[in-house]
Write a protein that holds these residues in place. Structure first.
Motif, mmCIF file in Angstrom:
data_model
loop_
_atom_site.group_PDB
_atom_site.id
_atom_site.type_symbol
_atom_site.label_atom_id
_atom_site.label_comp_id
_atom_site.label_asym_id
_atom_site.label_seq_id
_atom_site.Cartn_x
_atom_site.Cartn_y
_atom_site.Cartn_z
ATOM 1 N N PHE A 186 0.840 -1.209 0.000
ATOM 2 C CA PHE A 186 0.000 0.000 0.000
ATOM 3 C C PHE A 186 0.867 1.247 0.000
ATOM 4 C CE2 PHE A 186 -3.483 -2.811 0.802
ATOM 5 C CZ PHE A 186 -4.617 -2.116 0.416
ATOM 6 N N GLN A 187 2.012 1.182 0.665
ATOM 7 C CA GLN A 187 2.926 2.325 0.653
ATOM 8 C C GLN A 187 3.465 2.549 -0.763
ATOM 9 O OE1 GLN A 187 6.537 1.897 3.003
ATOM 10 N NE2 GLN A 187 6.516 4.075 3.499
ATOM 11 N N GLN A 188 3.811 1.468 -1.460
ATOM 12 C CA GLN A 188 4.277 1.594 -2.842
ATOM 13 C C GLN A 188 3.205 2.223 -3.735
ATOM 14 O OE1 GLN A 188 6.003 -1.998 -4.586
ATOM 15 N NE2 GLN A 188 6.480 -2.746 -2.519
ATOM 16 N N ALA A 189 1.952 1.835 -3.512
ATOM 17 C CA ALA A 189 0.869 2.304 -4.383
ATOM 18 C C ALA A 189 0.399 3.708 -4.032
ATOM 19 C CB ALA A 189 -0.303 1.334 -4.310
ATOM 20 N N PHE A 190 0.343 4.034 -2.748
ATOM 21 C CA PHE A 190 -0.293 5.284 -2.323
ATOM 22 C C PHE A 190 0.632 6.235 -1.575
ATOM 23 C CE2 PHE A 190 -3.800 2.185 -2.618
ATOM 24 C CZ PHE A 190 -4.629 2.862 -3.501
ATOM 25 N N GLY A 191 1.877 5.813 -1.304
ATOM 26 C CA GLY A 191 2.779 6.668 -0.555
ATOM 27 C C GLY A 191 2.463 6.644 0.929
ATOM 28 N N GLY A 192 2.960 7.629 1.655
ATOM 29 C CA GLY A 192 2.721 7.685 3.090
ATOM 30 C C GLY A 192 3.498 6.604 3.825
ATOM 31 N N ALA A 193 2.983 6.260 5.002
ATOM 32 C CA ALA A 193 3.679 5.294 5.862
ATOM 33 C C ALA A 193 3.102 3.893 5.740
ATOM 34 C CB ALA A 193 3.602 5.765 7.320
ATOM 35 N N GLY A 194 2.222 3.678 4.743
ATOM 36 C CA GLY A 194 1.624 2.362 4.597
ATOM 37 C C GLY A 194 0.466 2.116 5.544
ATOM 38 N N GLU A 195 -0.123 3.183 6.073
ATOM 39 C CA GLU A 195 -1.302 3.063 6.943
ATOM 40 C C GLU A 195 -2.521 2.831 6.059
ATOM 41 O OE1 GLU A 195 -3.637 2.837 10.340
ATOM 42 O OE2 GLU A 195 -1.464 2.750 10.069
ATOM 43 N N ILE A 196 -2.992 1.614 5.992
ATOM 44 C CA ILE A 196 -4.019 1.207 5.041
ATOM 45 C C ILE A 196 -5.376 1.779 5.436
ATOM 46 C CG2 ILE A 196 -5.190 -0.791 4.039
ATOM 47 C CD1 ILE A 196 -2.608 -2.388 4.637
#
Length: 389
Positions: A186-196
């Motif tokens: 999810f971090q790869q797809a949306f950036g941020g810290a991977g907080e889904i």
């Protein structure tokens, strides 16, 4: 005989091959290459097709051979699409880890499931069939009764229905967040810290489903100038389809092969089943009693049985319904507001056979996504069989 076809067709096929997703550098690294049929622009993936340059709109008539497509949900990143691909086949999205989106939308069956009523949790049988997902990104409304206006809204239905995947938002988030692989993806797809978030889950699944494009059938080659690809019976069937006798194209309007409207056509329910009132249950409008969204005919050869209840097992049975007489299958005591296109064309057996021959020219799965043999949860991916068609 087909010498003139191979030059432009070969160039087109080479473009498709170049567009195929590449093998990821590591097992759970999302691809940065757009799916087949899409090109990358400004960080997003945008469709390339024969129809992209046509200005005439589908809803401006009954659909000429070079009519433009409806607007497509596009512009998703390659990583969002690839994440959605993994989620789609992963049973981690269901309450018990035994169902995935692909349980009812199987690639080998035209992204439907081959059943008159899909099977949900604990063997519960639904009263409607699973529609194909090919070209679903063009649709304005989803479900047979058109109750969802976006893919994101539609996704919440099966994910959280107690008789389908039976998950809850809290459990879905916990399952993905606690998994060893998904936060990084999810971090790869949306950036941020991977907080889904739920919004990210819906966006990824919508991105993948919007990438399921089927516009390269033999019909499409014919419509765009490569006339050698259809046989004479298939061309004759197309002429029946587009005629003002059969009137098929007035609802199943090319090139999407649906006008996206609601139609009351009076198809019979399975033996012993009461009338499904369809859209009336959503809108309360009595004129829409027994009404359903006009489905696309793309890949119709692969998605038997047919109609909202899977009442007809073959294409021949389905097309023959329309020549059986206006309202001939409406239950006694019901007074439905049948669509004005439903009349008595009185097609003969040969014309019905020609229609079936033409409908089979709409089969095209050349942009089939890569079917994962593993998913990040570690569970067994669902319905990723090799296609045999």
């Amino acid at each position: 005989m087909m010498r003139g076809l191979f030059g432009p067709l070969s160039l087109w096929l080479m473009t498709c091959v170049v567009s195929m997703p590449l093998v990821a550098a590591s097992e759970w690294t999302l691809t940065d290459v757009c799916p087949a049929g899409f090109h990358q622009r400004d960080g997003g993936c945008y469709l390339q097709s024969f129809y992209s340059g046509y200005r005439s709109l589908q809803d401006s008539g009954v659909g000429g051979l070079k009519t433009g497509l409806p607007p497509l949900r596009e512009g998703f990143s390659a990583q969002e699409i690839d994440l959605g691909r993994l989620l789609f086949f992963d049973p981690l999205l269901s309450a018990d880890g035994d169902m995935a989106c692909s349980s009812c939308h199987q690639p080998a069956k035209g992204f439907s499931d081959g059943l008159p009523g899909s099977v949900g949790r604990d063997g519960f049988v639904m009263h409607r069939s699973a529609p194909t997902l090919w070209n679903v990104g063009f649709l304005r409304e989803l479900f047979w009764d058109a109750r969802a206006s976006s893919l994101e809204e539609q996704l919440e239905g099966p994910l959280f229905s107690s008789v389908e995947m039976a998950n809850t938002p809290a459990q879905l988030l916990a399952s993905l967040r606690q998994n060893a692989n998904y936060p990084g993806l999810f971090q790869q797809a949306f950036g941020g810290a991977g907080e889904i978030s739920l919004e990210q889950i819906y966006a990824a699944l919508a991105a993948f489903q919007s990438s399921l494009i089927s516009l390269s059938s033999r019909y499409d080659l014919y419509a765009n100038g490569f006339h050698e690809v259809l046989t004479q019976p298939e061309i004759d069937g197309m002429n029946v389809f587009r005629s003002f006798v059969a009137r098929c194209a007035e609802c199943h309007t090319p090139p999407a092969f649906t006008n996206q409207q609601i139609a009351v056509i009076g198809t019979p329910e399975p033996e012993g089943m009461p009338l499904d009132i369809g859209v009336e249950a959503i809108t309360g409008d009595e004129s829409q009693r027994g009404g359903f969204k006009v489905p696309t005919l793309r890949n119709i050869e692969l998605t038997a049985p047919y109609m909202h209840s899977g009442r007809f097992n073959t294409l021949r049975e389905a097309v023959a319904f329309y020549t059986g007489g206006r309202g001939h299958a409406v239950p006694e005591g019901e007074h439905l507001s049948l669509h004005w296109h439903i009349w008595e064309p009185d097609l003969n057996d040969r014309e019905l056979d020609l229609l079936v021959a033409f409908l089979k020219t709409l089969t095209d799965q050349s942009f089939m996504p890569v079917l994962p043999q593993k998913v990040p949860s570690g569970l067994k991916p669902v319905a990723t069989q090799i296609l045999t068609h």
